[in-house]
Design a protein around this motif. Structure first.
Motif: not given
Length: 211
Positions: A12-22
């Protein structure tokens, strides 16, 4: 074989980026009503990696639900909370999901929805919608509220929009169509409105606010 929690989060982090996924992982969303809107909204939020979901409904799965709701023929007769919980856990096994098979009213809403950052109104009936919206706006003004209004029939998709009514209150739908006026509820158009509501939730979590 079910992936580990770390593997699913990394995907999910790969799709959304670290900031948004957190932000998604840390968010808590209550979905009130698990019919054509709510069941599809909950699935979309689970797939997005929202960390905590609270699903609420008092109804059971009926054959008439299968044309537009996230249930299966073998789930007929089950409570919608139990049936959707099973589906969501298959999609997002590490999501913290709370379920309440209960009818919401003005007395129990403040307590039941106290832990949610964002409340989603996804009821079928106008009086239930108004009751929840009024109760949240009057008693829980600090909460974000995303409501649905108008998704019946086969009118053009682009009639369905997302509007920011107040700083913390959003309405998705065409604002005019009603199940009593004609064809009723068609899966594709209900899904479009549910997508608007789910996306409004994700944008709020991301800190992106419509004007």
């Amino acid at each position: 074989m079910i992936p580990t929690k770390e593997e699913m989060y990394a995907a999910l982090e790969e799709r959304h980026g670290k900031e948004l996924q957190k932000k998604l992982n840390d968010a808590s969303v209550a979905v009130c009503g698990l019919g054509g809107l709510g069941s599809n909204i909950a699935v979309a939020l689970a797939r997005a990696g929202v960390g905590r979901l609270h699903i609420l409904d008092f109804d059971k799965v009926d054959i008439s639900n299968l044309n537009r709701q996230q249930y299966f023929a073998e789930q007929l007769g089950m409570s919608k909370t139990d049936a959707l919980y099973d589906t969501l856990k298959r999609i997002a096994p590490y999501c913290d999901i709370r379920k309440d098979c209960i009818k919401l009213n003005e007395d129990n809403i403040p307590e039941l929805l106290a832990d949610a950052d964002i409340i989603v109104e996804a009821f079928d009936k106008a009086e239930q919608k108004a009751m929840l919206v009024n109760c949240v706006l009057e008693n829980m003004p600090e909460k974000y509220l995303v409501s649905g209004s108008g998704m019946a029939g086969i009118a053009p998709s682009n009639m369905i929009t997302t509007k920011r009514v107040t700083k913390r209150f959003y309405i998705c739908g065409d604002g005019v169509s009603d199940v009593e006026d004609g064809m009723g509820l068609v899966s594709s158009r209900v899904l479009i409105c549910a997508g608007h509501q789910a996306h409004a939730v994700i944008r709020i979590i991301a800190g992106e606010f419509d004007i």
